[in-house]
Design a protein around this motif. Structure first.
Motif, PDB file in Angstrom:
ATOM      1  N   VAL A 198       0.763  -1.200  -0.098  1.00  0.00           N
ATOM      2  CA  VAL A 198       0.000  -0.031   0.272  1.00  0.00           C
ATOM      3  C   VAL A 198       0.934   1.341   0.046  1.00  0.00           C
ATOM      4  O   VAL A 198       1.858   1.446   0.773  1.00  0.00           O
ATOM      5  N   ASP A 199       0.948   2.117  -0.816  1.00  0.00           N
ATOM      6  CA  ASP A 199       1.499   3.316  -1.212  1.00  0.00           C
ATOM      7  C   ASP A 199       1.014   4.285   0.044  1.00  0.00           C
ATOM      8  O   ASP A 199       0.013   4.124   0.576  1.00  0.00           O
ATOM      9  N   ALA A 200       2.141   4.803   0.575  1.00  0.00           N
ATOM     10  CA  ALA A 200       2.065   6.225   1.451  1.00  0.00           C
ATOM     11  C   ALA A 200       1.448   7.300   0.539  1.00  0.00           C
ATOM     12  O   ALA A 200       1.995   7.393  -0.674  1.00  0.00           O
ATOM     13  N   TYR A 201       0.858   8.114   1.029  1.00  0.00           N
ATOM     14  CA  TYR A 201       0.131   9.250   0.503  1.00  0.00           C
ATOM     15  C   TYR A 201      -0.135  10.593   1.270  1.00  0.00           C
ATOM     16  O   TYR A 201      -0.446  10.458   2.433  1.00  0.00           O
ATOM     17  N   VAL A 202      -0.217  11.782   0.617  1.00  0.00           N
ATOM     18  CA  VAL A 202      -0.634  12.959   1.328  1.00  0.00           C
ATOM     19  C   VAL A 202      -1.891  13.576   0.229  1.00  0.00           C
ATOM     20  O   VAL A 202      -1.993  13.199  -0.892  1.00  0.00           O
ATOM     21  N   GLU A 203      -2.795  14.258   1.022  1.00  0.00           N
ATOM     22  CA  GLU A 203      -3.717  14.929   0.196  1.00  0.00           C
ATOM     23  C   GLU A 203      -3.228  16.128  -0.155  1.00  0.00           C
ATOM     24  O   GLU A 203      -2.148  16.776  -0.002  1.00  0.00           O
ATOM     25  N   VAL A 204      -3.970  16.555  -1.287  1.00  0.00           N
ATOM     26  CA  VAL A 204      -3.615  17.868  -2.117  1.00  0.00           C
ATOM     27  C   VAL A 204      -3.575  19.254  -1.170  1.00  0.00           C
ATOM     28  O   VAL A 204      -2.465  19.896  -1.296  1.00  0.00           O
ATOM     29  N   GLY A 205      -4.186  19.163  -0.062  1.00  0.00           N
ATOM     30  CA  GLY A 205      -4.255  20.140   0.904  1.00  0.00           C
ATOM     31  C   GLY A 205      -3.030  20.205   1.742  1.00  0.00           C
ATOM     32  O   GLY A 205      -2.606  21.318   2.135  1.00  0.00           O
ATOM     33  N   VAL A 206      -2.455  19.246   1.749  1.00  0.00           N
ATOM     34  CA  VAL A 206      -1.273  19.061   2.427  1.00  0.00           C
ATOM     35  C   VAL A 206       0.146  20.061   1.551  1.00  0.00           C
ATOM     36  O   VAL A 206       0.822  20.542   2.247  1.00  0.00           O
ATOM     37  N   LEU A 207       0.175  19.583   0.445  1.00  0.00           N
ATOM     38  CA  LEU A 207       1.013  20.338  -0.419  1.00  0.00           C
ATOM     39  C   LEU A 207       0.636  21.864  -0.369  1.00  0.00           C
ATOM     40  O   LEU A 207       1.605  22.759  -0.146  1.00  0.00           O
ATOM     41  N   VAL A 208      -0.560  22.169  -0.428  1.00  0.00           N
ATOM     42  CA  VAL A 208      -0.870  23.777  -0.158  1.00  0.00           C
ATOM     43  C   VAL A 208      -0.568  24.206   1.024  1.00  0.00           C
ATOM     44  O   VAL A 208      -0.017  25.402   1.258  1.00  0.00           O
ATOM     45  N   ALA A 209      -0.554  23.589   2.092  1.00  0.00           N
ATOM     46  CA  ALA A 209      -0.046  23.854   3.489  1.00  0.00           C
ATOM     47  C   ALA A 209       1.175  24.119   3.469  1.00  0.00           C
ATOM     48  O   ALA A 209       1.784  25.144   4.024  1.00  0.00           O
ATOM     49  N   ILE A 210       2.068  23.176   3.069  1.00  0.00           N
ATOM     50  CA  ILE A 210       3.524  23.411   2.856  1.00  0.00           C
ATOM     51  C   ILE A 210       4.033  24.505   2.216  1.00  0.00           C
ATOM     52  O   ILE A 210       4.867  25.031   2.619  1.00  0.00           O
ATOM     53  N   VAL A 211       3.503  24.796   1.057  1.00  0.00           N
ATOM     54  CA  VAL A 211       3.685  26.025   0.359  1.00  0.00           C
ATOM     55  C   VAL A 211       3.506  27.313   0.947  1.00  0.00           C
ATOM     56  O   VAL A 211       4.207  27.905   1.016  1.00  0.00           O
ATOM     57  N   LEU A 212       2.399  27.241   1.676  1.00  0.00           N
ATOM     58  CA  LEU A 212       2.205  28.326   2.511  1.00  0.00           C
ATOM     59  C   LEU A 212       2.947  28.631   3.808  1.00  0.00           C
ATOM     60  O   LEU A 212       3.309  29.596   4.041  1.00  0.00           O
ATOM     61  N   VAL A 213       3.532  27.452   4.168  1.00  0.00           N
ATOM     62  CA  VAL A 213       4.554  27.549   5.281  1.00  0.00           C
ATOM     63  C   VAL A 213       5.459  28.079   4.871  1.00  0.00           C
ATOM     64  O   VAL A 213       6.177  29.210   5.674  1.00  0.00           O
ATOM     65  N   ILE A 214       6.247  27.686   3.683  1.00  0.00           N
ATOM     66  CA  ILE A 214       7.388  28.283   3.065  1.00  0.00           C
ATOM     67  C   ILE A 214       7.307  29.710   2.879  1.00  0.00           C
ATOM     68  O   ILE A 214       8.152  30.521   3.267  1.00  0.00           O
ATOM     69  N   LEU A 215       6.089  29.925   2.147  1.00  0.00           N
ATOM     70  CA  LEU A 215       5.986  31.524   1.870  1.00  0.00           C
ATOM     71  C   LEU A 215       5.769  32.274   3.124  1.00  0.00           C
ATOM     72  O   LEU A 215       6.303  33.548   3.177  1.00  0.00           O
ATOM     73  N   MET A 216       5.147  31.988   3.974  1.00  0.00           N
ATOM     74  CA  MET A 216       5.021  32.787   5.254  1.00  0.00           C
ATOM     75  C   MET A 216       6.274  32.739   5.964  1.00  0.00           C
ATOM     76  O   MET A 216       6.745  33.942   6.527  1.00  0.00           O
ATOM     77  N   PHE A 217       6.997  31.755   6.111  1.00  0.00           N
ATOM     78  CA  PHE A 217       8.409  31.793   6.734  1.00  0.00           C
ATOM     79  C   PHE A 217       9.382  32.859   6.043  1.00  0.00           C
ATOM     80  O   PHE A 217      10.015  33.558   6.753  1.00  0.00           O
ATOM     81  N   ILE A 218       9.402  32.663   4.628  1.00  0.00           N
ATOM     82  CA  ILE A 218       9.894  33.943   3.860  1.00  0.00           C
ATOM     83  C   ILE A 218       9.581  35.063   4.163  1.00  0.00           C
ATOM     84  O   ILE A 218      10.317  36.298   4.313  1.00  0.00           O
ATOM     85  N   LEU A 219       8.399  35.409   4.183  1.00  0.00           N
ATOM     86  CA  LEU A 219       7.548  36.583   4.581  1.00  0.00           C
ATOM     87  C   LEU A 219       8.239  37.146   6.036  1.00  0.00           C
ATOM     88  O   LEU A 219       8.662  38.428   6.008  1.00  0.00           O
ATOM     89  N   LEU A 220       8.150  36.422   6.897  1.00  0.00           N
ATOM     90  CA  LEU A 220       8.392  36.833   8.104  1.00  0.00           C
ATOM     91  C   LEU A 220       9.995  36.993   8.322  1.00  0.00           C
ATOM     92  O   LEU A 220      10.512  37.908   8.857  1.00  0.00           O
ATOM     93  N   ARG A 221      10.867  36.049   7.773  1.00  0.00           N
ATOM     94  CA  ARG A 221      12.446  36.228   8.068  1.00  0.00           C
ATOM     95  C   ARG A 221      12.821  37.114   7.047  1.00  0.00           C
ATOM     96  O   ARG A 221      14.060  37.631   7.548  1.00  0.00           O
ATOM     97  N   TRP A 222      12.627  37.440   5.907  1.00  0.00           N
ATOM     98  CA  TRP A 222      13.452  38.073   5.013  1.00  0.00           C
ATOM     99  C   TRP A 222      12.609  39.090   4.408  1.00  0.00           C
ATOM    100  O   TRP A 222      13.386  40.259   3.305  1.00  0.00           O
ATOM    101  N   SER A 223      11.588  39.825   4.658  1.00  0.00           N
ATOM    102  CA  SER A 223      10.719  40.694   4.106  1.00  0.00           C
ATOM    103  C   SER A 223      10.646  42.013   5.107  1.00  0.00           C
ATOM    104  O   SER A 223      10.704  41.799   6.248  1.00  0.00           O
ATOM    105  N   LYS A 224      10.707  43.245   4.429  1.00  0.00           N
ATOM    106  CA  LYS A 224      10.404  44.262   5.265  1.00  0.00           C
ATOM    107  C   LYS A 224       9.112  44.151   5.980  1.00  0.00           C
ATOM    108  O   LYS A 224       9.047  44.645   7.188  1.00  0.00           O
ATOM    109  N   LEU A 225       8.017  43.721   5.426  1.00  0.00           N
ATOM    110  CA  LEU A 225       6.790  43.813   6.159  1.00  0.00           C
ATOM    111  C   LEU A 225       6.873  42.674   7.323  1.00  0.00           C
ATOM    112  O   LEU A 225       6.152  42.990   8.540  1.00  0.00           O
TER     113      LEU A 225
END
Length: 350
Positions: free
Chosen positions: A186-213
């Motif tokens: 049986v293959d291991a899997y994640v739902e599409v929503g997990v990919l969306v969440a991970i992308v947003l984690v990365i974007l928000m991390f970049i926003l807080l760490r390296w942006s003026k805002l």
């Protein structure tokens, strides 16, 4: 002879870390110890990679909502309307797709639009009219829950063909599957929503760490008067934090909708409290100015793991989850207090 340089001790190195990184380190260590402990004492399912992926699948929407909550809390505010917004998005998209024959792209835009609308109104009331964010978001929560019931009183499953196809889409994680009792792989899997969440984690991390805002968020949460003296537009910064939070709540609501596949007035009940808990567990301070997006992510994983441990122990009743969540929250609040006291002593000695 040159004086031999002393290697800083472990505690000295901890003292040199800023609050956000120190609390993040503690959160990750506790999560790892917790998960390893679950494997040692309960074994079985926790040894399966799919168990971990299921924590992500079940909490993808919470991850997204907690990201927005952390940003608002870093600025010194709070938003308890995100669960209501998620429920309204879920019901609105369900009715649009199932009753009105809508399409997926427009339903996604509808979800973002609902979140953005709440962010604009609540952000304006908090930032420019200077109304307490708890009161504003409390009103927003009641309004969103009421509107959810107006859209539809009855829960129902969505049978829209395109939506069902999206809901059933699984992203296979190679090499981490398992062989079941019948000898079938049986293959291991994640739902599409997990990919969306991970992308947003990365974007928000970049926003807080390296942006003026992002730096402005920390400055306003740390000391609004000092931020104003540095030329930061405090009102606009708070306004934008609420827009980001509510927009993420809208996206999280759609991810939640895809996960459950239905619309119901009771959906996402308590999401706002879970988001606050995950943010605190992840190292975000209620007083503002301290927080880390990665910590919030691990905070959600910690809360999800606790719920799994409770369920695996045969304590399926809802109150046991509440009790363990409360205990965990108190533990992390105590840790935060100890860490801040430790940092204060280190700073005074330095």
């Amino acid at each position: 002879m040159e004086a031999t340089k002393k290697t800083p001790s472990f505690f000295a190195r901890l003292g040199q870390m800023n609050e956000s990184n120190l609390l993040l380190t503690i959160t990750i260590v506790i999560f790892v110890l917790m998960y390893v402990g679950a494997i040692v004492f309960q074994g079985g399912g926790f040894l399966s990679a799919q168990t971990f992926f299921n924590i992500l699948n079940d909490n993808a929407a919470l991850i997204i909502g907690a990201l927005g909550m952390s940003i608002v809390m870093i600025t010194g505010g709070i938003d308890i309307s995100i669960g209501g917004v998620a429920a309204l998005v879920s019901m609105s998209c369900a009715v649009f797709l199932d009753k009105q024959g809508g399409n997926l792209i427009v339903s996604m835009l509808l979800a973002i639009g609902i979140g953005l609308a709440f962010g604009l109104v609540q952000g304006y009331l908090v930032a420019y009219l200077e109304i307490q964010p708890f009161i504003v978001s409390l009103a927003g929560m009641f309004f969103a829950r009421g509107m959810t019931t107006i859209v539809s009183k009855e829960p129902f499953n969505v049978a829209h063909e395109g939506f069902v196809s999206l809901k059933d889409t699984h992203v296979i994680v190679p090499f981490l599957g398992r062989t079941n009792r019948k000898g079938i792989y049986v293959d291991a899997y994640v739902e599409v929503g997990v990919l969306v969440a991970i992308v947003l984690v990365i974007l928000m991390f970049i926003l807080l760490r390296w942006s003026k805002l992002g730096r402005n968020f920390y400055a306003v949460g740390g000391n609004a008067n000092s931020a104003l003296m540095l030329g930061i537009n405090v009102k606009r910064t708070r306004f934008l934090s609420h827009i980001i939070c509510s927009t993420l709540a809208g996206i999280g609501g759609f991810v939640y909708f895809v996960h459950v596949g239905s619309g119901s007035p009771s959906h996402a009940m308590g999401m706002e409290m879970d988001a606050i808990a995950c943010s605190i567990i992840g190292g975000t301070m209620l007083t503002g100015g301290v927080g880390n997006i990665l910590g919030t992510f691990f905070g959600v994983l910690s809360l999800g793991t606790i719920k799994n441990i409770v369920a695996s122990a045969g304590l399926g009743e809802a109150w046991w989850t509440g009790i363990t969540t409360a205990a965990m929250l108190c533990l992390f609040l105590i840790i935060q207090s100890v860490v801040m006291a430790f940092k204060g002593r280190s700073a005074s000695k330095g």
